[in-house]
Design a protein around this motif. Sequence first.
Motif, short mmCIF file in Angstrom:
data_model
loop_
_atom_site.label_atom_id
_atom_site.label_comp_id
_atom_site.label_asym_id
_atom_site.label_seq_id
_atom_site.Cartn_x
_atom_site.Cartn_y
_atom_site.Cartn_z
N LEU A 8 3.68 9.28 -6.18
CA LEU A 8 4.28 10.60 -5.95
C LEU A 8 5.64 10.71 -6.63
CD1 LEU A 8 4.14 13.36 -4.58
CD2 LEU A 8 5.13 12.31 -2.52
N PHE A 9 6.41 9.64 -6.58
CA PHE A 9 7.72 9.62 -7.24
C PHE A 9 7.56 9.88 -8.75
CE2 PHE A 9 11.03 7.30 -9.56
CZ PHE A 9 12.17 7.87 -9.02
N ALA A 12 -4.41 8.10 6.19
CA ALA A 12 -3.54 9.06 6.87
C ALA A 12 -2.60 8.39 7.87
CB ALA A 12 -4.37 10.13 7.57
N SER A 13 -3.00 7.28 8.43
CA SER A 13 -2.13 6.59 9.39
C SER A 13 -0.86 6.05 8.72
CB SER A 13 -2.89 5.46 10.08
OG SER A 13 -3.33 4.51 9.14
N TYR A 14 -0.85 6.01 7.39
CA TYR A 14 0.32 5.52 6.64
C TYR A 14 1.21 6.64 6.12
CZ TYR A 14 -2.17 1.06 6.48
OH TYR A 14 -2.82 -0.10 6.81
N LEU A 15 0.89 7.89 6.46
CA LEU A 15 1.62 9.03 5.89
C LEU A 15 3.13 8.91 6.06
CD1 LEU A 15 -0.38 12.31 6.64
CD2 LEU A 15 0.47 11.51 4.43
N LYS A 16 3.58 8.66 7.26
CA LYS A 16 5.02 8.62 7.51
C LYS A 16 5.69 7.51 6.69
CE LYS A 16 8.30 7.99 11.27
NZ LYS A 16 8.44 7.69 12.69
N GLU A 17 5.07 6.34 6.64
CA GLU A 17 5.64 5.23 5.87
C GLU A 17 5.65 5.54 4.38
OE1 GLU A 17 4.04 3.41 9.66
OE2 GLU A 17 3.36 4.92 8.26
N ILE A 18 4.61 6.20 3.90
CA ILE A 18 4.57 6.58 2.48
C ILE A 18 5.71 7.55 2.18
CG2 ILE A 18 3.25 7.87 0.74
CD1 ILE A 18 0.68 6.72 2.15
N PHE A 19 5.90 8.54 3.06
CA PHE A 19 6.97 9.50 2.86
C PHE A 19 8.35 8.83 2.93
CE2 PHE A 19 4.15 13.14 4.64
CZ PHE A 19 3.49 13.22 3.43
N GLN A 20 8.52 7.88 3.85
CA GLN A 20 9.79 7.17 3.95
C GLN A 20 10.04 6.33 2.70
OE1 GLN A 20 9.00 5.24 7.73
NE2 GLN A 20 10.26 6.72 8.84
N ASP A 21 9.00 5.70 2.19
CA ASP A 21 9.15 4.91 0.95
C ASP A 21 9.50 5.81 -0.22
OD1 ASP A 21 8.53 2.70 2.45
OD2 ASP A 21 6.58 2.32 1.52
N LEU A 78 12.82 5.68 -2.59
CA LEU A 78 12.78 5.63 -4.05
C LEU A 78 13.66 6.71 -4.68
CD1 LEU A 78 8.96 4.96 -4.67
CD2 LEU A 78 10.86 3.39 -5.15
N VAL A 79 13.59 7.91 -4.13
CA VAL A 79 14.41 9.01 -4.65
C VAL A 79 15.89 8.71 -4.43
CG1 VAL A 79 14.97 11.47 -4.46
CG2 VAL A 79 12.58 10.72 -4.35
N ASN A 80 16.24 8.21 -3.26
CA ASN A 80 17.64 7.87 -3.00
C ASN A 80 18.14 6.78 -3.93
OD1 ASN A 80 18.05 9.76 -1.01
ND2 ASN A 80 17.57 8.37 0.67
N LEU A 88 0.83 -1.21 0.00
CA LEU A 88 0.00 0.00 0.00
C LEU A 88 0.86 1.26 0.00
CD1 LEU A 88 -2.96 1.22 0.47
CD2 LEU A 88 -2.15 1.47 2.82
N THR A 89 1.80 1.34 0.94
CA THR A 89 2.63 2.54 1.02
C THR A 89 3.53 2.65 -0.22
OG1 THR A 89 4.33 1.40 2.32
CG2 THR A 89 2.60 2.56 3.54
N SER A 90 3.95 1.53 -0.73
CA SER A 90 4.78 1.51 -1.93
C SER A 90 4.05 2.09 -3.14
CB SER A 90 5.24 0.09 -2.21
OG SER A 90 5.99 0.03 -3.38
N ARG A 91 2.77 1.74 -3.28
CA ARG A 91 1.98 2.26 -4.41
C ARG A 91 1.83 3.78 -4.33
NH1 ARG A 91 -3.32 -0.20 -4.27
NH2 ARG A 91 -2.69 -1.39 -2.47
#
Length: 175
Positions: free
Chosen positions: A12-13, A84-93, A97-99, A4-7
């Motif tokens: 966004l990426f 919304a509870s996944y926001l931090k994990e989405i941002f970390q993923d 991806l950018v790195n 889910l967070t990966s998608r």
Amino acid sequence: MNELTSRYASALFSLKKDSNKLLEAQKDIKELIKILNENPEYPLILSSSYLEKENRLEMVEEAFSGVDEEIKTFIKIIVENNRASYLKEIFQDFNSLVNEYRQIKEGLLYSSIPLKEEEISKIASSIAQVEKCEIELKNVIDPTLLGGVKVVINDHIYDGSIKHKVEQMKLTLLK
């Protein structure tokens, strides 16, 4: 990464990569991660069923007024989809991806005292030669080290701490 967070992170990426704003987005996302670390209750509030969806979206608009419009819209979509509870994990993923795209590895630099930026840069450049890629380090204070530093990048540990040296001496003496 969970699926889910990966998608969401991939979406966004792709959006930011296509608009050539990947670095600016990563900078914003890192700030948002920092804010979410400092305010872990915020995603819970945004996912609360006690608040109307419109109120939650207004909260996003107010709280993230200085954030890029596309990222703010992205956050609103996450809130609308009750994620919304996944926001931090989405941002970390997204950050991962950018790195990966930029061929950068992030790591933690443990020290017993706060280090200056130039000291962190010297350590990062030394490790970059070994890792053969760019390295970004975050300084974490660990008073148990006694002195020296320890760097953790993915599953590699570079340990130049006094604590490690004492443990090595202890093992040698016990043999």
